[in-house]
Design a protein around this motif. Structure first.
Motif, PDB file in Angstrom:
ATOM      1  N   GLU A   1     -14.913 -32.728  25.032  1.00  0.00           N
ATOM      2  CA  GLU A   1     -14.327 -33.212  26.284  1.00  0.00           C
ATOM      3  C   GLU A   1     -15.208 -32.833  27.478  1.00  0.00           C
ATOM      4  O   GLU A   1     -15.361 -33.621  28.407  1.00  0.00           O
ATOM      5  CB  GLU A   1     -12.922 -32.643  26.448  1.00  0.00           C
ATOM      6  CG  GLU A   1     -12.151 -33.294  27.576  1.00  0.00           C
ATOM      7  CD  GLU A   1     -10.699 -32.859  27.566  1.00  0.00           C
ATOM      8  OE1 GLU A   1     -10.398 -31.824  28.200  1.00  0.00           O
ATOM      9  OE2 GLU A   1      -9.890 -33.553  26.934  1.00  0.00           O
TER      10      GLU A   1
ATOM     11  N   ALA B   1     -14.267 -36.306  20.455  1.00  0.00           N
ATOM     12  CA  ALA B   1     -13.115 -35.490  20.848  1.00  0.00           C
ATOM     13  C   ALA B   1     -11.852 -35.967  20.132  1.00  0.00           C
ATOM     14  O   ALA B   1     -11.041 -35.159  19.660  1.00  0.00           O
ATOM     15  CB  ALA B   1     -12.926 -35.528  22.363  1.00  0.00           C
TER      16      ALA B   1
ATOM     17  N   HIS C   1     -12.725 -29.923  20.217  1.00  0.00           N
ATOM     18  CA  HIS C   1     -12.341 -31.050  21.075  1.00  0.00           C
ATOM     19  C   HIS C   1     -12.628 -30.736  22.539  1.00  0.00           C
ATOM     20  O   HIS C   1     -13.086 -31.582  23.292  1.00  0.00           O
ATOM     21  CB  HIS C   1     -10.853 -31.378  20.845  1.00  0.00           C
ATOM     22  CG  HIS C   1     -10.060 -31.613  22.071  1.00  0.00           C
ATOM     23  ND1 HIS C   1      -9.369 -30.602  22.690  1.00  0.00           N
ATOM     24  CD2 HIS C   1      -9.853 -32.730  22.804  1.00  0.00           C
ATOM     25  CE1 HIS C   1      -8.775 -31.102  23.760  1.00  0.00           C
ATOM     26  NE2 HIS C   1      -9.049 -32.385  23.852  1.00  0.00           N
ATOM     27  N   GLU C   2     -12.377 -29.491  22.949  1.00  0.00           N
ATOM     28  CA  GLU C   2     -12.630 -29.119  24.346  1.00  0.00           C
ATOM     29  C   GLU C   2     -14.124 -29.160  24.672  1.00  0.00           C
ATOM     30  O   GLU C   2     -14.512 -29.530  25.775  1.00  0.00           O
ATOM     31  CB  GLU C   2     -12.023 -27.750  24.640  1.00  0.00           C
ATOM     32  CG  GLU C   2     -10.500 -27.809  24.634  1.00  0.00           C
ATOM     33  CD  GLU C   2      -9.838 -26.492  24.941  1.00  0.00           C
ATOM     34  OE1 GLU C   2     -10.430 -25.421  24.659  1.00  0.00           O
ATOM     35  OE2 GLU C   2      -8.709 -26.524  25.464  1.00  0.00           O
TER      36      GLU C   2
END
Length: 169
Positions: free
Chosen positions: A74, A92, A70-71
């Motif tokens: 992002e 994300a 997810h990071e």
């Protein structure tokens, strides 16, 4: 602490003075006590090409680390072209949905999986492109909705690595 220092007020800060939690984290991104062994943190603010983003996120998903994937998404969402932000934000959300499902948060996991599925489908419809960077958006949205239904029916933590989607088929 290597990435941040704790100020007199007890708040972790990075070298630039920005608030940044320096506690170690487990593979699903949950904070651990200071001094505990955690997994290596995903560096923030890295600008990658789209293929690099997809490859890095896939490696993290395969390793059962969707929070860290997810990071990566992002970073692409924040640094990528404006017209691609919906795509990266949706991806994300899918990764965070899998994170919550793996943590045993069925309600939050299902909600984020469905939100992410809707976002990537909206991007596909708006752009008329169903396989950006080789990502099969329709298949990915189907995976997310199917997993959302399963975690709602049997709200127990899922195995993040076993449930990780293939971004590119």
């Amino acid at each position: 602490m290597t990435d941040a220092d704790t100020t007199a007020g007890g708040r972790d800060r990075d070298a630039g003075g920005r608030a940044r939690n320096a506690r170690p984290r487990d593979g699903l991104g949950r904070p651990l006590p200071y001094g505990a062994d955690g997994v290596e943190r995903q560096p923030e603010g890295i600008v990658r090409t789209a293929p690099e983003t997809v490859a890095e996120a896939q490696a993290l998903l395969d390793a059962g680390r969707p929070f860290h994937a997810h990071e990566v998404f992002e970073d692409a969402w924040k640094s990528g072209p404006e017209d691609e932000r919906t795509l990266w934000r949706g991806l994300a959300q899918l990764a965070v949905g899998l994170t919550h499902a793996a943590r045993g948060n069925a309600t939050g996991g299902a909600r984020l999986l469905r939100r992410g599925a809707g976002a990537v489908e909206d991007w596909e419809v708006t752009r008329g492109e169903d396989r950006p960077y080789g990502i099969d958006l329709a298949r990915l949205a189907g995976w997310a909705r199917e997993l959302a239904g399963r975690v709602e029916r049997a709200p127990a933590p899922v195995d993040a690595a076993a449930e990780a989607p293939r971004l590119v088929s």
